[in-house]
Design a protein around this motif. Structure first.
Motif, PDB file in Angstrom:
ATOM      1  N   ILE A   1       0.826  -1.206   0.000  1.00  0.00           N
ATOM      2  CA  ILE A   1       0.000   0.000   0.000  1.00  0.00           C
ATOM      3  C   ILE A   1       0.856   1.250   0.000  1.00  0.00           C
ATOM      4  CG2 ILE A   1      -1.590   1.325   1.471  1.00  0.00           C
ATOM      5  CD1 ILE A   1      -2.911  -1.483   2.010  1.00  0.00           C
ATOM      6  N   ARG A   2       1.987   1.146   0.669  1.00  0.00           N
ATOM      7  CA  ARG A   2       2.861   2.299   0.732  1.00  0.00           C
ATOM      8  C   ARG A   2       3.528   2.610  -0.607  1.00  0.00           C
ATOM      9  NH1 ARG A   2       7.695   3.382   5.060  1.00  0.00           N
ATOM     10  NH2 ARG A   2       8.157   5.456   4.284  1.00  0.00           N
ATOM     11  N   LEU A   3       3.957   1.568  -1.320  1.00  0.00           N
ATOM     12  CA  LEU A   3       4.824   1.808  -2.478  1.00  0.00           C
ATOM     13  C   LEU A   3       4.111   1.761  -3.829  1.00  0.00           C
ATOM     14  CD1 LEU A   3       7.947  -0.316  -1.439  1.00  0.00           C
ATOM     15  CD2 LEU A   3       7.554   2.136  -1.095  1.00  0.00           C
TER      16      LEU A   3
ATOM     17  N   VAL B   1      -1.363   5.583   5.261  1.00  0.00           N
ATOM     18  CA  VAL B   1      -0.044   5.358   4.685  1.00  0.00           C
ATOM     19  C   VAL B   1       0.068   6.040   3.326  1.00  0.00           C
ATOM     20  CG1 VAL B   1       1.529   3.563   3.854  1.00  0.00           C
ATOM     21  CG2 VAL B   1       0.172   3.171   5.900  1.00  0.00           C
ATOM     22  N   ARG B   2      -1.069   6.214   2.656  1.00  0.00           N
ATOM     23  CA  ARG B   2      -1.072   6.786   1.310  1.00  0.00           C
ATOM     24  C   ARG B   2      -1.029   8.307   1.304  1.00  0.00           C
ATOM     25  NH1 ARG B   2       0.294   4.041  -2.764  1.00  0.00           N
ATOM     26  NH2 ARG B   2      -0.991   5.305  -4.120  1.00  0.00           N
ATOM     27  N   VAL B   3      -1.225   8.932   2.460  1.00  0.00           N
ATOM     28  CA  VAL B   3      -1.286  10.402   2.490  1.00  0.00           C
ATOM     29  C   VAL B   3       0.013  10.944   3.057  1.00  0.00           C
ATOM     30  CG1 VAL B   3      -2.625  12.395   3.254  1.00  0.00           C
ATOM     31  CG2 VAL B   3      -3.757  10.186   2.937  1.00  0.00           C
ATOM     32  N   ARG B   4       0.608  11.876   2.338  1.00  0.00           N
ATOM     33  CA  ARG B   4       1.850  12.464   2.828  1.00  0.00           C
ATOM     34  C   ARG B   4       1.542  13.669   3.706  1.00  0.00           C
ATOM     35  NH1 ARG B   4       5.143  12.024  -2.041  1.00  0.00           N
ATOM     36  NH2 ARG B   4       6.148  13.975  -1.541  1.00  0.00           N
ATOM     37  N   VAL B   5       2.372  13.821   4.744  1.00  0.00           N
ATOM     38  CA  VAL B   5       2.217  14.909   5.692  1.00  0.00           C
ATOM     39  C   VAL B   5       2.110  16.263   4.980  1.00  0.00           C
ATOM     40  CG1 VAL B   5       3.572  16.211   7.377  1.00  0.00           C
ATOM     41  CG2 VAL B   5       3.215  13.750   7.691  1.00  0.00           C
ATOM     42  N   GLU B   6       2.950  16.481   3.977  1.00  0.00           N
ATOM     43  CA  GLU B   6       2.972  17.799   3.333  1.00  0.00           C
ATOM     44  C   GLU B   6       1.663  18.117   2.615  1.00  0.00           C
ATOM     45  OE1 GLU B   6       6.392  17.689   0.900  1.00  0.00           O
ATOM     46  OE2 GLU B   6       5.679  16.006  -0.300  1.00  0.00           O
ATOM     47  N   ASP B   7       0.862  17.094   2.340  1.00  0.00           N
ATOM     48  CA  ASP B   7      -0.400  17.339   1.646  1.00  0.00           C
ATOM     49  C   ASP B   7      -1.521  17.814   2.570  1.00  0.00           C
ATOM     50  OD1 ASP B   7       0.726  16.648  -0.767  1.00  0.00           O
ATOM     51  OD2 ASP B   7       0.309  14.520  -0.479  1.00  0.00           O
ATOM     52  N   VAL B   8      -1.372  17.633   3.853  1.00  0.00           N
ATOM     53  CA  VAL B   8      -2.447  18.047   4.763  1.00  0.00           C
ATOM     54  C   VAL B   8      -1.967  19.004   5.857  1.00  0.00           C
ATOM     55  CG1 VAL B   8      -3.743  15.901   4.436  1.00  0.00           C
ATOM     56  CG2 VAL B   8      -2.159  16.096   6.336  1.00  0.00           C
TER      57      VAL B   8
ATOM     58  N   ASP C   1       7.867  14.531   4.112  1.00  0.00           N
ATOM     59  CA  ASP C   1       7.555  13.422   3.195  1.00  0.00           C
ATOM     60  C   ASP C   1       7.149  12.138   3.936  1.00  0.00           C
ATOM     61  OD1 ASP C   1      10.021  12.797   4.188  1.00  0.00           O
ATOM     62  OD2 ASP C   1      10.995  12.485   2.245  1.00  0.00           O
ATOM     63  N   ALA C   2       6.981  12.236   5.257  1.00  0.00           N
ATOM     64  CA  ALA C   2       6.506  11.069   6.015  1.00  0.00           C
ATOM     65  C   ALA C   2       5.025  10.851   5.712  1.00  0.00           C
ATOM     66  CB  ALA C   2       6.708  11.307   7.505  1.00  0.00           C
ATOM     67  N   SER C   3       4.517   9.663   6.085  1.00  0.00           N
ATOM     68  CA  SER C   3       3.101   9.393   5.870  1.00  0.00           C
ATOM     69  C   SER C   3       2.299   9.875   7.078  1.00  0.00           C
ATOM     70  CB  SER C   3       2.871   7.901   5.667  1.00  0.00           C
ATOM     71  OG  SER C   3       2.933   7.231   6.909  1.00  0.00           O
ATOM     72  N   LEU C   4       0.999  10.037   6.866  1.00  0.00           N
ATOM     73  CA  LEU C   4       0.145  10.454   7.973  1.00  0.00           C
ATOM     74  C   LEU C   4       0.114   9.401   9.077  1.00  0.00           C
ATOM     75  CD1 LEU C   4      -3.150  12.297   7.106  1.00  0.00           C
ATOM     76  CD2 LEU C   4      -1.004  13.164   8.012  1.00  0.00           C
ATOM     77  N   ARG C   5       0.355   8.155   8.695  1.00  0.00           N
ATOM     78  CA  ARG C   5       0.376   7.132   9.744  1.00  0.00           C
ATOM     79  C   ARG C   5       1.579   7.345  10.675  1.00  0.00           C
ATOM     80  NH1 ARG C   5      -0.806   0.830   9.208  1.00  0.00           N
ATOM     81  NH2 ARG C   5       1.342   0.599   8.540  1.00  0.00           N
ATOM     82  N   ASP C   6       2.716   7.705  10.085  1.00  0.00           N
ATOM     83  CA  ASP C   6       3.879   8.033  10.924  1.00  0.00           C
ATOM     84  C   ASP C   6       3.553   9.200  11.845  1.00  0.00           C
ATOM     85  OD1 ASP C   6       5.237   6.136   9.498  1.00  0.00           O
ATOM     86  OD2 ASP C   6       6.197   7.565   8.150  1.00  0.00           O
TER      87      ASP C   6
ATOM     88  N   VAL D   1       6.101  19.866  11.623  1.00  0.00           N
ATOM     89  CA  VAL D   1       6.618  19.228  10.412  1.00  0.00           C
ATOM     90  C   VAL D   1       7.921  19.924  10.041  1.00  0.00           C
ATOM     91  CG1 VAL D   1       6.151  18.649   8.006  1.00  0.00           C
ATOM     92  CG2 VAL D   1       4.263  18.770   9.646  1.00  0.00           C
ATOM     93  N   THR D   2       8.967  19.146   9.813  1.00  0.00           N
ATOM     94  CA  THR D   2      10.263  19.747   9.491  1.00  0.00           C
ATOM     95  C   THR D   2      10.800  19.188   8.182  1.00  0.00           C
ATOM     96  OG1 THR D   2      11.238  18.058  10.916  1.00  0.00           O
ATOM     97  CG2 THR D   2      10.995  20.253  11.856  1.00  0.00           C
ATOM     98  N   ASP D   3      11.743  19.920   7.586  1.00  0.00           N
ATOM     99  CA  ASP D   3      12.381  19.424   6.361  1.00  0.00           C
ATOM    100  C   ASP D   3      13.656  18.666   6.740  1.00  0.00           C
ATOM    101  OD1 ASP D   3      14.330  21.276   6.943  1.00  0.00           O
ATOM    102  OD2 ASP D   3      13.837  22.630   5.287  1.00  0.00           O
ATOM    103  N   ASP D   4      14.467  18.310   5.739  1.00  0.00           N
ATOM    104  CA  ASP D   4      15.633  17.465   6.030  1.00  0.00           C
ATOM    105  C   ASP D   4      16.716  18.201   6.826  1.00  0.00           C
ATOM    106  OD1 ASP D   4      16.194  19.121   3.938  1.00  0.00           O
ATOM    107  OD2 ASP D   4      17.179  17.610   2.698  1.00  0.00           O
ATOM    108  N   LYS D   5      16.569  19.516   7.008  1.00  0.00           N
ATOM    109  CA  LYS D   5      17.533  20.256   7.826  1.00  0.00           C
ATOM    110  C   LYS D   5      16.917  20.675   9.166  1.00  0.00           C
ATOM    111  CE  LYS D   5      20.704  21.465   4.314  1.00  0.00           C
ATOM    112  NZ  LYS D   5      19.952  21.045   3.103  1.00  0.00           N
ATOM    113  N   CYS D   6      15.849  19.971   9.546  1.00  0.00           N
ATOM    114  CA  CYS D   6      15.161  20.243  10.821  1.00  0.00           C
ATOM    115  C   CYS D   6      14.517  21.626  10.861  1.00  0.00           C
ATOM    116  CB  CYS D   6      16.087  20.086  12.026  1.00  0.00           C
ATOM    117  SG  CYS D   6      16.629  18.405  12.268  1.00  0.00           S
ATOM    118  N   ARG D   7      14.298  22.243   9.714  1.00  0.00           N
ATOM    119  CA  ARG D   7      13.620  23.544   9.683  1.00  0.00           C
ATOM    120  C   ARG D   7      12.117  23.327   9.707  1.00  0.00           C
ATOM    121  NH1 ARG D   7      17.480  25.473   4.953  1.00  0.00           N
ATOM    122  NH2 ARG D   7      16.258  23.815   4.002  1.00  0.00           N
TER     123      ARG D   7
END
Ligand SMILES: Nc1ncnc2c1ncn2[C@@H]1O[C@H](COP(=O)(O)OP(=O)(O)OP(=O)(O)O)[C@@H](O)[C@H]1O
Ligand SMILES: [Mg+2]
Length: 376
Positions: free
Chosen positions: A200-202, A246-253, A320-325, A340-346
């Motif tokens: 479901i994830r991939l 799992v299908r929804v990305r954090v950045e989308d919501v 880019d994590a999932s909503l389940r995470d 929610v942070t980016d890859d530099k913890c911002r």
């Protein structure tokens, strides 16, 4: 890109694969899933002609595989074998270089590629390049197998349980890495797994098989919301709402958070006059420092005292994590929202429990309830 039409494979009287038709479009990931012995490996082996079909046709890139020389076919296909299949007498570096060597790459290019790929699959090149397969754990060998399949950058990948022997933590990391690479490289992938969560994830499309026959071929959402029959329904399991996350990305919501910069916490008073109770504090580089509960603020206190400092790696999720995470992190911390942070913890946003709830119930009214249908 890959098209199977009425493909059948017989072993004696048994049909290992029975009239299988499916198509993997260019740049898509199709996950083939089903119980042990349902014909998944047999299907992959027919596509790259390790075995021949008893009937039907297989096209790769618009060409019938039966009309191609096997070597020619296999150069365009990266294959991760279920049993890993590293060459025992070759070092990790030379295993990864098998196809590039066939293609006549020079030594330096092969060496660089091997390093790059080991990094990608999370193995330190300094430690692993010179090792031999017998010196690797099952999970390490499997990751070398993935690196080998990617070596010559083939447009089509056939992956047979590529993360099956990897521990859950590294598996999670590899899945995230795979999803990230796939967003960039758009390979055409046929991916076999036993793990419905991984599927479901991939997957762009999921193909569910049973006893050699295709049960449903559809998007993960479709499989979750409208299982084609009771077998698929039971295979997917009871926690469909959670799986949908799992299908929804954090950045989308995510929404934009209330933010103040460190040192200017008195601003939080002003924010407190607004609607948000929790205010995030960032440093000059935008990195998450902590948060303030403005309900704790009193007019005569130093606002900095209301600051709870946090480790961004613990108290936030990546965009880019999932909503389940995100949900499991919130539950772990006991919060109703998470940064929610980016890859530099911002700090880039905030996800609320309400947003998770909404995603969980989205489309619920349209869900086919197989169990009830069967009862009635
Ligand atoms: N060489 C063979 N000779 C006879 N039967 C075979 C042979 N290879 C596979 N089979 C049978 O074909 C069926 C499908 O096997 P296959 O390896 O494709 O299953 P699978 O879906 O990959 O299972 P798993 O999830 O356990 O890897 C099984 O019933 C198996 O016993
Ligand atoms: Mg198999």
């Amino acid at each position: 890109m890959i098209r199977l039409e009425g493909v059948t494979r017989r072993y004696g009287d048994e049909l290992a694969v029975d009239d299988l038709s499916l198509e993997v479009a260019e740049g898509e990931v199709c996950v083939l899933i089903g119980p042990s012995g349902c014909g998944k490996t047999t299907t992959l082996r027919m596509i790259n002609r390790l075995i021949e079909p008893s009937g039907g046709s297989i096209m790769v890139n618009g060409r019938n595989v039966m009309s191609m020389r096997p070597e020619e076919l296999r150069r365009g296909l990266g294959y991760v074998i279920q049993s890993i299949g590293l060459f025992p007498h070759l070092s990790v570096e030379r295993n990864i270089g098998v196809v590039p060597h066939l293609l006549g790459w020079d030594k330096q290019r092969m060496a660089e590629r091997a390093r790059e790929l080991l990094h990608l699959v999370g193995l330190d090149p300094e430690v692993y390049l010179g090792k031999y397969p017998r010196q690797l754990s099952g999970g390490e060998a499997q990751r070398v197998g993935v690196a080998r399949a990617l070596a010559a950058d083939p447009p089509v990948l056939l992956m047979d349980e590529p993360f099956g022997a990897v521990d859950p933590l590294n598996r999670e990391r590899l899945q995230a890495e795979f999803a990230r690479i796939q967003r960039e490289l758009h390979k055409t992938v046929l991916f076999v797994t036993h793990d419905i969560d991984e599927a479901i994830r991939l997957a762009d499309k999921v193909a569910i098989m049973r006893d050699g026959r295709l049960q449903q071929f559809a998007s993960p959402e479709e499989v979750l919301n409208h299982p084609a029959n009771k077998f698929v329904h039971d295979f997917v399991g009871a926690d469909r709402a959670l799986k949908r996350l799992v299908r929804v990305r954090v950045e989308d919501v995510m929404r934009s958070p209330a933010i103040v910069q460190e040192g200017s916490e008195e601003l939080a008073f002003r924010v407190a006059a607004g609607r948000r109770r929790f205010v995030y504090v960032i440093d000059a580089a935008g990195k998450l420092v902590g948060w303030m509960d403005t309900a704790d603020l009193e007019p005569d206190m130093d606002p900095a005292e209301a600051l709870t400092r946090v480790d961004p790696a613990q108290a936030s999720v990546r965009s880019d994590a999932s909503l389940r995470d995100a949900l499991s992190r919130m539950l772990g911390l006991g919060f109703r929202a998470i940064a929610v942070t980016d890859d530099k913890c911002r700090l880039v946003g905030e996800v609320t429990f309400a947003a998770v709830e909404e995603a969980m119930t989205e489309g619920d009214e349209h869900i086919t309830n197989i169990a009830e249908e069967d009862a009635g």
